[in-house]
Design an enzyme around this catalytic site. Structure first.
Site, mmCIF file in Angstrom:
data_model
loop_
_atom_site.group_PDB
_atom_site.id
_atom_site.type_symbol
_atom_site.label_atom_id
_atom_site.label_comp_id
_atom_site.label_asym_id
_atom_site.label_seq_id
_atom_site.Cartn_x
_atom_site.Cartn_y
_atom_site.Cartn_z
ATOM 1 C CG ASP A 83 -2.134 0.900 1.058
ATOM 2 O OD1 ASP A 83 -2.182 1.652 0.065
ATOM 3 O OD2 ASP A 83 -3.023 0.864 1.929
ATOM 4 C CG ASP A 118 -5.769 5.785 -2.578
ATOM 5 O OD1 ASP A 118 -4.632 5.462 -2.176
ATOM 6 O OD2 ASP A 118 -6.812 5.350 -2.069
#
Ligand code: GUN
Length: 606
Positions: A83, A118
């Protein structure tokens, strides 16, 4: 993704040596409790997720990762997803890393699936804020795709609680063509048991994303929610819950959570609780106890995924998810929300399943499958007489009434469909009544047999199918043992066989020729590339990458006609994907071919 097994939208796929649905436990490289190697060897874990931002900002880890690579550093030969710092940025404020930098870092340390940076969307954000976050995510996404190299890149779908913005995000991100799609921004919803909003986010994402790409639920957490997520086609779940809950002395179970102090009778098998006496665990030093509880929690999470896979394999995922949904009011609310999307979900529904349709409460009749059944019942004009009958229907009658329909929970069903799925293969928790008028006009058994095959054809293939298949001299062959219809020969040609298990037809090449002649293009068709045509004519299976066009009404499990670009019939077979999936998958089989036009197979079913 390669599709291996399925049940509705739920699926078992192969993705880079991992069988999905799969659990990706979160590994914090700074605080390893169960080592990745142990996860693989003892728990069968094939994929893990770790945070590249933590590695990047810890000089010791960063150097090692750059030198040895991520797989060696974590001693894990399976799939590693990383991530970015999105979540940290969101929770702790500023993160000093930039999108390009963290994507390049993930690429350089050898992550299998990296994640762009994001912008997280919280449930309390206004629509304007969420829209801005989505636009910024897409902008960074374009940049990230330029720097990913050979690494697979994940493009999270944000959208908070706004269905219209989830749709907007899914469409936008889908256009950018990422390799992998996590559904983001759901952790705060999960923590507050707002499962119906999570479920809605998943359905909408699925609706607008390429179906051949893996879907990941970011921070799926508790195994309680896995069945509903898998029902909607989620392929990967990451979870730190196994360790987070263990730190709070809480044990995960498929139906909920129990605090260690309240646990007296552990309801599920767990190798950890088997090994230690419960009192022993309660009095362990904190560190050791956390370790033991996290093993239990991981085991229960992995077990739940296995149960889900088995349910998919048995084609009982709807029953499974529905029964699980009864274990928490918020899960039931989520299940009811899912049912509101039944029109979309029905596109993935087969016409029959391995097991019977089980009624488990009033929601059962809202399942997308029932919608399909009701639609197909509309192929029949209403009948002169409606009766109530216990099953098997005609066996409870002396003579066969003409033009009768039977009242069922699915609607009024032509009597001739008495052996057909789901009318014969369904279980309801009430007694069946008998209510038939005394004097009715009856038909002979021979007439009833012909009426039966005609009704099944129109129910299964649509209006006009019976006329196309059975015009000519009909010979009906029956099983010597059961007396049931097995094969139908028309003008000396074997047209269809009737499957004993679901009372529906398998189409033979002569049946296919008849339907092809009468049904207008593109009905029932799958148009294949010239590179595939020769093989299919010989009876070889169709691979999804060769599909050029198809009838959008095709559902998994349907009988289909394989044709070339000029609509010349090549083969007949059974679809394992719907049309939308066939057009997107680039790997794997999409039609199991039964007979090619150049290689018809004889074979009457006994
Ligand atoms: N982890 C949990 N939720 C999210 C999210 O929305 N984005 C990213 N990148 N990671 C997450």
């Amino acid at each position: 993704m390669e599709l291996r097994d399925r049940d509705g939208l739920a699926r078992i796929c192969r993705f880079r040596n991992v069988e999905t649905p799969a659990l990706m436990p979160v590994v914090n490289p700074n605080k390893i409790v169960i080592s990745p190697r142990e996860m693989m060897d003892r728990f069968g874990i094939q994929a893990i997720i770790t945070n590249s931002y933590i590695i990047w900002k810890t000089p010791r880890l960063r150097e090692r990762a750059m030198e040895e690579g991520l797989h060696r550093m974590l001693d894990f030969p399976g799939l590693i997803m990383t991530d970015s710092g999105t979540f940290q940025q969101h929770v702790y404020g500023d993160v000093e890393v930039k999108n390009k930098e963290i994507v390049e870092f993930q690429r350089d340390i050898g992550s299998d699936i990296g994640t762009m940076l994001d912008v997280f969307t919280e449930p309390h954000f206004s629509e304007e804020e969420v829209k801005r976050a989505i636009d910024e995510t897409a902008r960074r996404g374009e940049e990230a795709l330029r720097y990913k190299g050979d690494m697979l890149l994940a493009g999270p779908i944000q959208g908070s609680i706004y269905p219209n913005l989830r749709r907007y995000a899914a469409k936008l991100m889908n256009r950018l063509n990422f390799d992998y799609y996590p559904i983001g921004g759901v952790v705060p919803l999960m923590e507050e048991y707002r499962y119906s909003e999570v479920a809605e986010a998943i359905v909408i994402a699925k609706k607008y994303l390429n179906p051949s790409k893996p879907i990941h639920l970011f921070g799926a957490g508790h195994p309680m929610f896995f069945p509903l997520a898998a029902l909607l086609g989620v392929d990967f779940f990451d979870s730190a819950a196994y360790i987070k809950y263990a730190r709070d002395d809480r044990l995960l179970f498929p139906h909920g959570t129990v605090h260690l102090r309240d646990l007296k009778y552990p309801p599920y098998f767990s190798p950890v609780l088997e090994r230690y006496d419960l009192g022993e665990v309660k009095s362990m030093p904190k560190k050791e106890r956390t370790r033991v509880l996290s093993e239990h929690n991981l085991y229960i999470s992995v077990e739940e995924i296995k149960r889900i896979k088995q349910a998919i394999h048995e084609e009982r995922i709807w029953e499974y998810a529905e029964s699980r949904a009864r274990e928490h009011p918020m899960l039931l609310k989520a299940y009811r929300k899912i049912l509101r999307y039944r029109r979309f979900l029905e596109k993935f529904e087969p016409k029959s399943r391995k097991g019977a349709f089980f009624y488990m409460g009033r929601e059962s009749m809202q399942r997308p499958f029932v919608l399909g059944v009701k639609r197909r019942l509309r192929n029949f004009p209403s009948r002169r007489m409606v009766v109530e009958l216990p099953r098997p229907w005609s066996a409870n009658l002396g003579t066969i009434p003409k033009d009768a329909a039977v009242k069922t929970p699915f609607g009024e069903v032509p009597l001739e469909l008495e052996d057909t799925y789901p009318f014969a293969q369904s279980e309801f928790p009430w007694d069946e009544k008998m209510n038939v008028p005394e004097n009715y006009e009856s038909v002979s058994y021979e007439e009833f047999d012909v009426a039966k095959i005609r009704a099944i054809a129109d129910f299964q293939f649509g209006k006009g199918a019976a006329d196309a298949l059975f015009s000519g001299k009909i010979k009906i062959m029956k099983s010597k043992n059961t007396g049931k219809i097995r094969n139908v020969i028309v003008d000396g040609e074997h047209v269809v066989s009737l499957r004993a298990e679901d009372g529906l037809f398998t189409l033979k090449i002569h049946g296919a020729i008849r339907l092809h002649r009468v049904f207008e293009f593109p009905r029932m068709r799958i148009v294949v590339d010239p590179d595939s045509a020769e093989f299919n004519r010989q009876g070889r299976n169709v691979f999804a990458k060769f599909v050029l066009r198809c009838d959008p009404n095709i559902r998994p499990g349907d009988e289909v006609l394989i044709v070339d670009g000029s609509d010349t019939l090549l083969a007949v077979g059974r679809a394992i994907m719907n049309c939308w999936e066939m057009r997107h998958f680039t790997k794997g089989m999409c039609v199991k071919v039964r007979e090619g036009i150049d290689r018809p197979k004889s074979g009457l079913v006994k």
